[in-house]
Write a protein that holds these residues in place. Structure first.
Motif, PDB file in Angstrom:
ATOM      1  N   THR A   8       0.959  -1.212   0.017  1.00  0.00           N
ATOM      2  CA  THR A   8       0.273   0.061  -0.019  1.00  0.00           C
ATOM      3  C   THR A   8       0.799   1.267  -0.018  1.00  0.00           C
ATOM      4  O   THR A   8       2.069   1.298   0.426  1.00  0.00           O
ATOM      5  CB  THR A   8      -0.893   0.031   1.178  1.00  0.00           C
ATOM      6  N   TYR A  71     -16.631  -7.106   3.575  1.00  0.00           N
ATOM      7  CA  TYR A  71     -15.691  -5.976   3.087  1.00  0.00           C
ATOM      8  C   TYR A  71     -16.366  -5.619   1.642  1.00  0.00           C
ATOM      9  O   TYR A  71     -17.043  -6.044   0.822  1.00  0.00           O
ATOM     10  CB  TYR A  71     -14.412  -6.533   2.893  1.00  0.00           C
ATOM     11  N   ASN A  73     -14.770  -4.256  -1.828  1.00  0.00           N
ATOM     12  CA  ASN A  73     -13.764  -3.782  -2.990  1.00  0.00           C
ATOM     13  C   ASN A  73     -13.799  -2.447  -3.279  1.00  0.00           C
ATOM     14  O   ASN A  73     -14.637  -2.354  -4.103  1.00  0.00           O
ATOM     15  CB  ASN A  73     -13.765  -5.008  -3.975  1.00  0.00           C
ATOM     16  N   LEU A  74     -12.907  -1.636  -3.211  1.00  0.00           N
ATOM     17  CA  LEU A  74     -12.960  -0.389  -3.321  1.00  0.00           C
ATOM     18  C   LEU A  74     -12.503   0.106  -5.002  1.00  0.00           C
ATOM     19  O   LEU A  74     -13.176   1.009  -5.382  1.00  0.00           O
ATOM     20  CB  LEU A  74     -11.944   0.755  -2.530  1.00  0.00           C
ATOM     21  N   THR A 115      -8.821  -0.339   5.936  1.00  0.00           N
ATOM     22  CA  THR A 115      -8.391  -0.531   4.396  1.00  0.00           C
ATOM     23  C   THR A 115      -7.039  -1.237   4.401  1.00  0.00           C
ATOM     24  O   THR A 115      -6.316  -0.847   4.894  1.00  0.00           O
ATOM     25  CB  THR A 115      -8.695   0.685   3.746  1.00  0.00           C
ATOM     26  N   SER A 117      -4.633  -2.984   0.840  1.00  0.00           N
ATOM     27  CA  SER A 117      -4.443  -3.087  -0.574  1.00  0.00           C
ATOM     28  C   SER A 117      -3.678  -4.640  -0.697  1.00  0.00           C
ATOM     29  O   SER A 117      -3.443  -5.175   0.450  1.00  0.00           O
ATOM     30  CB  SER A 117      -3.456  -2.232  -1.431  1.00  0.00           C
ATOM     31  N   VAL A 127      -7.865  -2.415  -3.550  1.00  0.00           N
ATOM     32  CA  VAL A 127      -8.079  -2.114  -2.092  1.00  0.00           C
ATOM     33  C   VAL A 127      -9.400  -2.645  -1.572  1.00  0.00           C
ATOM     34  O   VAL A 127     -10.481  -2.501  -2.125  1.00  0.00           O
ATOM     35  CB  VAL A 127      -7.971  -0.594  -2.122  1.00  0.00           C
ATOM     36  N   LEU A 128      -9.346  -3.219  -0.383  1.00  0.00           N
ATOM     37  CA  LEU A 128     -10.445  -3.504   0.451  1.00  0.00           C
ATOM     38  C   LEU A 128     -10.809  -2.686   1.650  1.00  0.00           C
ATOM     39  O   LEU A 128      -9.825  -2.329   2.395  1.00  0.00           O
ATOM     40  CB  LEU A 128     -10.560  -5.012   0.655  1.00  0.00           C
ATOM     41  N   GLU A 129     -11.931  -2.567   2.209  1.00  0.00           N
ATOM     42  CA  GLU A 129     -12.245  -1.892   3.337  1.00  0.00           C
ATOM     43  C   GLU A 129     -13.116  -2.495   4.148  1.00  0.00           C
ATOM     44  O   GLU A 129     -14.246  -3.198   3.472  1.00  0.00           O
ATOM     45  CB  GLU A 129     -13.219  -0.720   3.074  1.00  0.00           C
TER      46      GLU A 129
END
Length: 139
Positions: A8, A71, A73-74, A115, A117, A127-129
């Motif tokens: 990240t 989650y 996936n951004l 978050t 990556s 990238v996930l949150e």
């Protein structure tokens, strides 16, 4: 020589792991090095940077083996709910993902709101949150 993309560009989120799982996770990471070195190395890196805690001190909102995690996936805005599992318990049809997958490693030790990556098997950085974490169901 090829280099891996950075995990990240910003500071990595804090992660916490149940210290009683570390030996098995390290063994799994070592065993996977031949067929999937990127995943094995990433798991070992995550273990090394984690704060290790006693299982009774691990907060319910920390992703561990058996946690149900929602989650986003951004990159795609897709929301998914999965259970992080050991490889022998993984079953994609039941939304049980292995800790030895790129997203499984990325989720391990995170808490809601974090978050991070991760790199897909197709070498794409995503990238996930973490939106929500439910603790493992009691045995």
């Amino acid at each position: 020589m090829t280099t891996s993309p950075p995990i990240t560009s910003t500071r990595l989120p804090k992660i916490h792991l149940d210290k009683t799982l570390v030996g098995r996770l390290e063994a799994l990471a070592s065993a996977t090095m031949r067929r999937s070195p990127e995943v094995g190395e990433r798991l070992l890196t995550e273990i090394a940077r984690a704060k290790l805690v006693a299982p009774e001190k691990l907060r319910d909102d920390i992703v561990t083996i058996g946690s149900e995690v929602t989650y986003r996936n951004l990159s795609t805005d897709r929301v998914r709910t999965v259970v992080v599992a050991y490889p022998e318990d993984a079953d994609i049809d039941q939304q049980r993902i292995s800790v030895l997958t790129p997203v499984g490693v990325a989720l391990l030790g995170l808490s809601a709101g974090a978050t991070i990556s991760w790199v897909t098997r197709d070498d794409e950085t995503r990238v996930l949150e973490v939106l929500e974490v439910k603790p493992p169901a009691p045995l």
